[in-house]
Scaffold this motif. Structure first.
Motif, mmCIF file in Angstrom:
data_model
loop_
_atom_site.group_PDB
_atom_site.id
_atom_site.type_symbol
_atom_site.label_atom_id
_atom_site.label_comp_id
_atom_site.label_asym_id
_atom_site.label_seq_id
_atom_site.Cartn_x
_atom_site.Cartn_y
_atom_site.Cartn_z
ATOM 1 N N LEU A 95 0.825 -1.210 0.000
ATOM 2 C CA LEU A 95 0.000 0.000 0.000
ATOM 3 C C LEU A 95 0.861 1.263 0.000
ATOM 4 C CD1 LEU A 95 -3.036 -0.070 0.055
ATOM 5 C CD2 LEU A 95 -2.984 0.285 2.529
ATOM 6 N N LEU A 96 2.020 1.190 0.663
ATOM 7 C CA LEU A 96 2.874 2.380 0.770
ATOM 8 C C LEU A 96 3.353 2.867 -0.592
ATOM 9 C CD1 LEU A 96 5.025 1.598 3.962
ATOM 10 C CD2 LEU A 96 3.122 3.208 3.744
ATOM 11 N N LEU A 113 6.857 -1.523 8.224
ATOM 12 C CA LEU A 113 6.874 -2.053 9.590
ATOM 13 C C LEU A 113 5.574 -2.780 9.936
ATOM 14 C CD1 LEU A 113 8.776 0.926 11.198
ATOM 15 C CD2 LEU A 113 9.641 -1.375 10.778
ATOM 16 N N ILE A 114 4.481 -2.424 9.258
ATOM 17 C CA ILE A 114 3.227 -3.158 9.453
ATOM 18 C C ILE A 114 3.364 -4.561 8.857
ATOM 19 C CG2 ILE A 114 0.832 -3.291 8.618
ATOM 20 C CD1 ILE A 114 0.645 -0.249 9.147
ATOM 21 N N MET A 118 3.063 -8.167 10.915
ATOM 22 C CA MET A 118 2.189 -9.278 10.532
ATOM 23 C C MET A 118 3.010 -10.539 10.253
ATOM 24 S SD MET A 118 -0.769 -7.986 10.904
ATOM 25 C CE MET A 118 -1.832 -9.271 10.241
ATOM 26 N N LEU B 11 -4.922 -1.111 9.123
ATOM 27 C CA LEU B 11 -3.697 -0.927 9.907
ATOM 28 C C LEU B 11 -2.985 0.361 9.487
ATOM 29 C CD1 LEU B 11 -2.372 -4.616 9.925
ATOM 30 C CD2 LEU B 11 -2.992 -3.282 11.953
ATOM 31 N N HIS B 12 -2.840 0.562 8.176
ATOM 32 C CA HIS B 12 -2.150 1.772 7.710
ATOM 33 C C HIS B 12 -2.943 3.023 8.060
ATOM 34 C CE1 HIS B 12 1.461 0.507 5.545
ATOM 35 N NE2 HIS B 12 0.816 -0.602 5.254
ATOM 36 N N LEU B 15 -2.618 3.783 11.760
ATOM 37 C CA LEU B 15 -1.282 4.305 12.050
ATOM 38 C C LEU B 15 -1.174 5.759 11.580
ATOM 39 C CD1 LEU B 15 1.575 3.767 13.092
ATOM 40 C CD2 LEU B 15 2.159 2.815 10.859
ATOM 41 N N VAL B 76 -2.257 -4.258 17.369
ATOM 42 C CA VAL B 76 -2.461 -4.763 16.013
ATOM 43 C C VAL B 76 -3.565 -5.824 16.032
ATOM 44 C CG1 VAL B 76 -1.355 -5.992 14.092
ATOM 45 C CG2 VAL B 76 -0.109 -4.191 15.307
ATOM 46 N N LEU B 137 4.442 0.819 16.800
ATOM 47 C CA LEU B 137 4.652 0.973 15.349
ATOM 48 C C LEU B 137 5.010 2.424 15.012
ATOM 49 C CD1 LEU B 137 1.741 -1.131 13.784
ATOM 50 C CD2 LEU B 137 4.190 -1.522 13.451
#
Lengths: 158, 158
Positions: A95-96, A113-114, A118, B11-12, B15, B76, B137
């Protein structure tokens, strides 16, 4: 997220095969009848186990499946991966890469880092499954349910 | 077995919300545009996070989503469970109930040693995810990618 029911079938069937003499192959029809499972679908799981080198298949009228290696050398993880495949449940789509400031040269499956968090959890799950062998399960069942091995081998030989 | 991509989005997004002032709500359209995601589908994930008490939703023209509690108090695992649900991936259907010698009074989800082995691995996975907070994170990202917080907050405030 749900694991296929084939995993449960495969785990029980492989464990049952530990209670037969190593040279005795059991046809899918008999393995399936043991739990009243659909034989064609169980056969698909047995073929996947054979491709993974966990069981071996003998053709012919007295043929069937038996364990391809000793129960000490087959882990629960081996069986789960044979049925579910090797991929992690969390599959980072990076996604980044679509976010502001993304570097097209970076592999975010490694850098994010996510994704790492995981991955660590997946590794913990795999470590636990890899620590459990068919031999360990067999010994635990024999201790807690002493009638199970005899019941199993007579039903599968019948 | 594959986790929904909504987990990665959630998650993203959570964050990213750690880098905004706590009183600032961000509309779904802006959260979605950050990663070029479909807003309607991201909104479904945000609603699931709201139902789990992870984000809170403010209605109105200046409304949107913000974290409902501090990043130290969001793990998480909280986010994964909010999106994927609480069930374990391996769902024992009590195959042993269909086998020879089955005791109809026994709950094999508890008694079956295969079920227990799968449950232990699931617990290991959950422990690992529960040990990782959004605050952890956030701190790791700030150390390794010092530009990320600034980039994120400017893009989401713009």
């Amino acid at each position: 997220m749900r694991m296929s029911e084939g995993v449960e079938w495969a785990l029980h069937t492989c464990l049952n095969l530990t209670w037969l003499p190593g040279d005795q192959a059991v046809p899918t029809a008999k393995l399936a009848a043991f739990y009243a499972l659909p034989a064609a679908y169980l056969n698909k799981q047995m073929q996947a186990l054979a491709r993974a080198g966990i069981v071996s298949s003998t053709p012919g009228p007295r043929g069937g499946f038996r364990l391809a290696r000793s129960p000490e050398q087959i882990t629960v993880l081996d069986i789960v991966v044979a049925i579910e495949g090797p991929d992690e449940a969390f599959r980072c789509v990076q996604l980044l890469k679509q976010g502001p400031g993304a570097d097209p040269a970076v592999d975010y499956r490694q850098a994010c880092l996510i994704s790492q968090a995981m991955h660590r959890a997946d590794m913990a799950w795999r470590r636990e499954l890899a620590a459990q062998t068919l031999a360990g399960l067999k010994a635990d069942v024999e201790q807690q349910y002493p009638a199970a091995p005899g019941n199993t081998s007579s039903a599968l030989r019948a």
